[in-house]
Scaffold this motif. Structure first.
Motif, short mmCIF file in Angstrom:
data_model
loop_
_atom_site.label_atom_id
_atom_site.label_comp_id
_atom_site.label_asym_id
_atom_site.label_seq_id
_atom_site.Cartn_x
_atom_site.Cartn_y
_atom_site.Cartn_z
N LEU A 1 -13.76 -12.02 92.74
CA LEU A 1 -12.95 -11.04 93.45
C LEU A 1 -11.55 -11.56 93.74
CD1 LEU A 1 -15.68 -9.86 95.99
CD2 LEU A 1 -14.77 -8.56 94.05
N SER A 2 -11.39 -12.86 93.78
CA SER A 2 -10.08 -13.47 93.99
C SER A 2 -10.08 -14.80 93.23
CB SER A 2 -9.82 -13.69 95.48
OG SER A 2 -10.46 -14.86 95.94
N ASN B 1 -10.25 -3.82 104.43
CA ASN B 1 -10.67 -5.03 105.14
C ASN B 1 -10.09 -6.24 104.44
OD1 ASN B 1 -13.26 -3.11 105.77
ND2 ASN B 1 -12.91 -4.58 107.41
N GLY B 2 -9.68 -7.23 105.23
CA GLY B 2 -9.20 -8.48 104.66
C GLY B 2 -10.10 -9.63 105.04
N TYR B 3 -10.19 -10.61 104.17
CA TYR B 3 -10.96 -11.83 104.40
C TYR B 3 -10.07 -13.02 104.03
CZ TYR B 3 -14.67 -8.36 104.26
OH TYR B 3 -15.44 -7.24 104.49
N LYS B 4 -10.09 -14.06 104.85
CA LYS B 4 -9.23 -15.22 104.63
C LYS B 4 -10.05 -16.49 104.74
CE LYS B 4 -5.07 -15.15 106.46
NZ LYS B 4 -4.03 -15.30 105.39
N ASN B 5 -9.87 -17.40 103.78
CA ASN B 5 -10.62 -18.64 103.71
C ASN B 5 -9.92 -19.70 104.57
OD1 ASN B 5 -11.83 -21.08 103.01
ND2 ASN B 5 -12.11 -20.49 100.87
N MET B 6 -10.51 -20.01 105.71
CA MET B 6 -9.87 -20.93 106.66
C MET B 6 -10.04 -22.40 106.28
SD MET B 6 -8.25 -18.94 108.66
CE MET B 6 -7.83 -19.83 110.17
N ALA B 7 -10.93 -22.71 105.36
CA ALA B 7 -10.97 -24.06 104.80
C ALA B 7 -9.73 -24.29 103.94
CB ALA B 7 -12.24 -24.27 104.00
N HIS C 1 -1.19 -16.20 102.02
CA HIS C 1 -1.77 -15.05 101.32
C HIS C 1 -2.64 -15.46 100.14
CE1 HIS C 1 0.70 -12.58 103.88
NE2 HIS C 1 1.81 -13.12 103.42
N HIS C 2 -2.45 -16.67 99.63
CA HIS C 2 -3.29 -17.13 98.52
C HIS C 2 -4.73 -17.37 98.98
CE1 HIS C 2 -2.30 -20.89 100.58
NE2 HIS C 2 -3.30 -21.47 99.94
N CYS C 3 -4.96 -17.37 100.28
CA CYS C 3 -6.30 -17.57 100.83
C CYS C 3 -7.03 -16.26 101.11
CB CYS C 3 -6.22 -18.38 102.13
SG CYS C 3 -5.43 -19.99 101.94
N ASP C 4 -6.44 -15.13 100.71
CA ASP C 4 -6.93 -13.81 101.10
C ASP C 4 -7.66 -13.09 99.98
OD1 ASP C 4 -5.46 -14.40 103.35
OD2 ASP C 4 -3.97 -12.81 103.07
N TRP C 5 -8.59 -12.23 100.36
CA TRP C 5 -9.08 -11.15 99.51
C TRP C 5 -9.08 -9.89 100.37
CZ3 TRP C 5 -14.00 -8.36 99.56
CH2 TRP C 5 -14.08 -7.42 98.52
N ILE C 6 -8.42 -8.84 99.90
CA ILE C 6 -8.25 -7.62 100.68
C ILE C 6 -8.68 -6.44 99.82
CG2 ILE C 6 -6.57 -6.13 101.85
CD1 ILE C 6 -4.91 -8.65 102.39
N ALA C 7 -9.56 -5.59 100.36
CA ALA C 7 -10.07 -4.45 99.60
C ALA C 7 -10.63 -3.41 100.56
CB ALA C 7 -11.17 -4.90 98.63
N THR C 8 -10.66 -2.17 100.09
CA THR C 8 -11.32 -1.10 100.84
C THR C 8 -12.83 -1.29 100.77
OG1 THR C 8 -9.54 0.45 100.36
CG2 THR C 8 -11.67 1.39 100.97
N THR C 9 -13.50 -1.16 101.91
CA THR C 9 -14.96 -1.11 101.90
C THR C 9 -15.36 0.32 101.55
OG1 THR C 9 -15.09 -2.82 103.61
CG2 THR C 9 -17.06 -1.49 103.25
#
Length: 312
Positions: A14-15, A139-145, A242-250
């Motif tokens: 997905l990303s 919805n957005g998701y971000k990888n905090m690692a 922003h390189h840590c993100d995946w953003i998509a409509t649920t």
């Protein structure tokens, strides 16, 4: 590019750095198969987010599949599907009797982790799209690692053993509350769950930046002005990655499973006149483990435990 695990799960990225679609089996099939569930646990450990696109899922399917990732946790003070203790309803709908069908909230939300103010926050979170409005929010998701790995060394050294209080604040993740909600007195902000700013991801051993959602949260041993300045700097940096993100409509039928210990998430708002229904489930997690302690601190070793992105 698609790939498979043990020739059974067909996964598509997905990303560039995290998240996959599960393509060749349905969520309902996985809910009934311990063998597939074992493969899914391996997949989420590696990819942190799994999406089953546009599924037909019953409440029992949703409960069974989520339970494959750990014991279900009851989201307190939440609206639930009748007779389903662990199946929360996120909805701004109103029924024929004028009662709320869910939490009544259609607000945009800032980046946050689920229930960081609990002593043991959830491990896995699940969203399932039941009803999606024409103005479907993303919805957005971000990888905090990955965010932690990108931090300047100066900040890594500054926060390595710091802890913050995750205090209770009503609707603290709503954008307008975040922007306009007045600070509580310090004695109230000192009441809450104390969590490290850098936690250890139990699956990979990677350091994860773990921030309270409120920028006025108390960092132990620091005065308010210094604490707020540091949290603002950390969140400003996070928002720029922003390189840590995946953003998509649920979409309707999307079944999204994500690692609440490594990812934060947010969402757009949508018009009050349009109804959106999402099922939300979580599993029990484990107590937050500090990445660094006085006995184990070794900054030179951190690179060895930062997971590399999967080669898609």
């Amino acid at each position: 590019m698609h790939f498979s695990i043990a020739g059974t799960l067909e996964l598509a990225p997905l990303s560039p750095t995290f998240g996959v679609d599960v393509l060749n089996v349905s969520a309902a099939e996985c809910a009934a198969s311990p063998d597939l569930q074992a493969l899914l646990r391996a997949a989420i450990a590696q990819h942190l987010l799994l999406r089953f696109p546009e599924q037909a899922v019953t409440p029992d399917d949703a409960l069974a599949l989520t339970a494959a990732f750990g014991p279900l946790m009851d989201l307190r003070s939440a609206s639930h599907v009748p007779g389903r203790q662990f199946l929360q309803v996120l909805s701004n709908g109103i029924d024929a009797d004028g009662k709320r069908c869910g939490d009544g909230n259609n607000s945009a939300q800032i980046w946050h982790t689920d229930a960081g103010q609990w002593d043991v926050p959830p491990g896995i979170s699940v969203f399932y799209g039941v009803l999606v409005p024409p103005s479907a929010p993303k919805n957005g998701y971000k990888n905090m690692a990955q965010v932690y790995a990108a931090l300047p060394q100066r900040l890594k050294e500054q926060i390595q053993t710091l802890k913050a209080v995750h205090h209770m604040y009503p609707r603290s993740v709503d954008v307008l509350v975040h922007q306009k909600g007045a600070s509580l007195p310090r004695e109230q902000r000192e009441v809450g769950q104390v969590q490290p700013l850098v936690r250890r991801h139990l699956g990979s051993g990677a350091p994860v930046l773990y921030l309270p959602s409120r920028r006025d949260s108390v960092i132990l041993g620091m005065p308010d002005a210094a604490s707020r300045s540091l949290l603002e700097e950390l969140w400003d940096f996070t928002n720029q990655q922003h390189h840590c993100d995946w953003i998509a409509t649920t979409r309707r039928g999307d079944f999204v499973v994500f690692d609440n210990t490594a990812l934060v998430h947010n969402r757009e708002g949508w018009p009050t006149s349009e109804r959106r229904d999402i099922w939300h489930l979580v599993t029990e997690g484990e107590a937050v483990t500090p990445m660094f302690t006085r006995k184990t601190l070794n900054l030179n070793s951190t690179a060895s435990v930062v997971s590399e992105a999967p080669a898609y």
